[in-house]
Design a protein around this motif. Structure first.
Motif, PDB file in Angstrom:
ATOM      1  N   GLU A 181      65.693  29.518  25.817  1.00 28.95           N
ATOM      2  CA  GLU A 181      66.689  28.145  25.787  1.00 28.95           C
ATOM      3  C   GLU A 181      67.427  28.242  26.075  1.00 28.95           C
ATOM      4  O   GLU A 181      68.545  27.144  26.959  1.00 28.95           O
ATOM      5  N   ASP A 182      68.531  29.488  25.998  1.00 29.00           N
ATOM      6  CA  ASP A 182      69.781  29.647  26.434  1.00 29.00           C
ATOM      7  C   ASP A 182      69.570  29.796  28.251  1.00 29.00           C
ATOM      8  O   ASP A 182      71.427  28.851  28.659  1.00 29.00           O
ATOM      9  N   LEU A 183      68.516  30.541  29.155  1.00 26.76           N
ATOM     10  CA  LEU A 183      68.433  30.240  30.307  1.00 26.76           C
ATOM     11  C   LEU A 183      68.534  28.448  30.739  1.00 26.76           C
ATOM     12  O   LEU A 183      69.370  28.680  32.013  1.00 26.76           O
ATOM     13  N   LEU A 184      68.026  27.905  29.942  1.00 25.28           N
ATOM     14  CA  LEU A 184      68.496  26.785  30.518  1.00 25.28           C
ATOM     15  C   LEU A 184      69.143  25.378  30.124  1.00 25.28           C
ATOM     16  O   LEU A 184      69.241  24.839  30.563  1.00 25.28           O
ATOM     17  N   LYS A 185      70.001  25.695  29.072  1.00 29.44           N
ATOM     18  CA  LYS A 185      70.997  24.893  28.418  1.00 29.44           C
ATOM     19  C   LYS A 185      71.948  24.220  29.218  1.00 29.44           C
ATOM     20  O   LYS A 185      72.278  24.162  30.238  1.00 29.44           O
ATOM     21  N   GLY A 186      71.729  22.964  28.735  1.00 28.22           N
ATOM     22  CA  GLY A 186      72.392  21.971  29.786  1.00 28.22           C
ATOM     23  C   GLY A 186      71.604  21.861  31.258  1.00 28.22           C
ATOM     24  O   GLY A 186      72.157  20.815  31.273  1.00 28.22           O
ATOM     25  N   LEU A 187      70.678  21.978  30.987  1.00 29.39           N
ATOM     26  CA  LEU A 187      69.666  21.497  31.916  1.00 29.39           C
ATOM     27  C   LEU A 187      68.206  20.717  32.064  1.00 29.39           C
ATOM     28  O   LEU A 187      68.286  21.429  32.088  1.00 29.39           O
ATOM     29  N   PRO A 188      68.775  19.374  31.396  1.00 33.50           N
ATOM     30  CA  PRO A 188      67.256  18.794  32.009  1.00 33.50           C
ATOM     31  C   PRO A 188      66.456  18.994  33.124  1.00 33.50           C
ATOM     32  O   PRO A 188      66.838  18.823  34.234  1.00 33.50           O
TER      33      PRO A 188
END
Ligand code: MTE
Length: 321
Positions: free
Chosen positions: A119-126
């Motif tokens: 989740e943190d790795l991809l945070k803010g990246l739709p």
């Protein structure tokens, strides 16, 4: 690909051994091919080209209007040796792979290494949709609508340093969840790598889904690499580690058979696999059946030359196969 026994290539696609040996001998004598066993590792690789790919050039590769592969085919005809070597093994055997919680360790030559949750790795990246042609080294191809984020955007969060010349990727290798890992078909864990400019190319995707849904386990859940101009085995599945390294990293198939699987593995109809031609492919799309799909010519860089050929300017792609 299958090491034990030999890959299941339809008989008609295989060059008779005597013909192949003669051809290899002739080409080697002419200096057109590297000596058998030269993988591209061990010798200093040429540096990345300085040519910059424009955003327009990159975007033109984000979609194709070619007929899509059926979801049922893309999710039932898979290579994922951690779950067996037959194409239909992963769809059943991988159901037990637990994909939550999932963490990825990012390290090596970067200012901000860390072990982070997916989740943190991809945070803010739709997730973005990309429709890519996929060419397997075994001679078949598919057209798949992926969901994912550009790998470059994720990598930059860790601030790679100037020593980061390559990026190494590692898959999960848990014998309790992955029956194939209990057998030495490959030197586990599955490993792959990209040169830093390949990793940063806008076409290179960290995929989290396909056909508008989260990735099923057999396709590499929860996170896998998709590099559409390279043979499919570069698309490492179920990634648990990403490491910035200074020299060319070891990769699973190159370690297993260096004369057959080079580090670059750019789709190239002009370079035969030692045991079969790469000039054409079986396109599994629409209603085409998996084994008897239409054969079409394979294009250099899988049709993405306009987007990526400049990365390899000046390189001998027969040597750096
Ligand atoms: N990743 C891991 N960890 N293990 C594998 O066996 N097989 C590779 C690649 N990634 C493999 C892997 C090969 S050979 C191919 S062709 C693609 O995954 C297949 O991806 P797909 O099943 O989504 O078509």
């Amino acid at each position: 690909m299958r090491l034990h026994p030999t890959p299941p290539i339809p008989a008609g696609e295989i060059t008779p051994e005597a013909v192949y040996r003669d051809r290899r001998r002739l080409l080697a004598a002419l200096g057109a091919l590297p000596a058998l066993g030269l993988s591209g590792c061990g010798e200093a690789a040429p540096p990345p080209s300085r040519v910059v790919v424009t955003p327009e050039q990159a975007r033109s590769g984000f979609r194709t209007s070619e007929e899509l592969t059926r979801e049922a085919d893309a999710t039932s005809y898979n290579n994922f040796y951690e779950f067996g070597t037959a194409k239909d093994d992963p769809a059943t055997a991988a159901k037990t792979l637990r994909t939550t919680p999932w963490t990825v360790a990012v390290g090596g030559h970067c200012a901000k290494p860390g072990k982070v949750s997916l989740e943190d790795l991809l945070k803010g990246l739709p997730p973005q949709e990309r429709i890519y042609r996929m060419r397997c080294v075994e001679g078949w191809s598919m057209v798949i609508p992926w969901l994912g984020v550009p790998l470059a955007v994720v990598l930059k969060r860790f601030q790679p340093t100037s020593k980061a010349k390559y990026v190494a990727f590692t898959s999960l290798a848990d014998p309790r969840q992955m029956p194939g890992v209990r057998v030495p078909t490959l030197d586990w864990p599955y490993r792959e790598g990209l040169r830093i400019d390949e990793a940063m190319h806008p076409l290179t995707l960290l995929a989290t889904g396909l056909y508008g849904k989260p990735l099923p386990q057999q396709n590499g859940a929860p996170l896998r690499l998709v590099v559409p101009w390279k043979y499919g085995f570069k698309g490492i599945k179920s990634i648990v580690a990403i490491t910035f390294v200074e020299s060319m990293p070891k990769t699973a198939w190159n370690m297993a058979q260096p004369s057959e699987y080079g580090f670059y593995s750019n789709v190239n109809p002009a370079v035969d696999h030692p045991r079969w031609s790469q000039k054409t492919e079986r396109r599994i799309a629409g209603s085409a059946s998996k084994l008897f799909a239409e054969r079409i010519p394979t294009l250099p860089f899988n049709g993405y030359a306009g987007q990526v050929a400049s990365l390899y300017a000046g390189m001998d792609l027969k040597k750096w196969f």
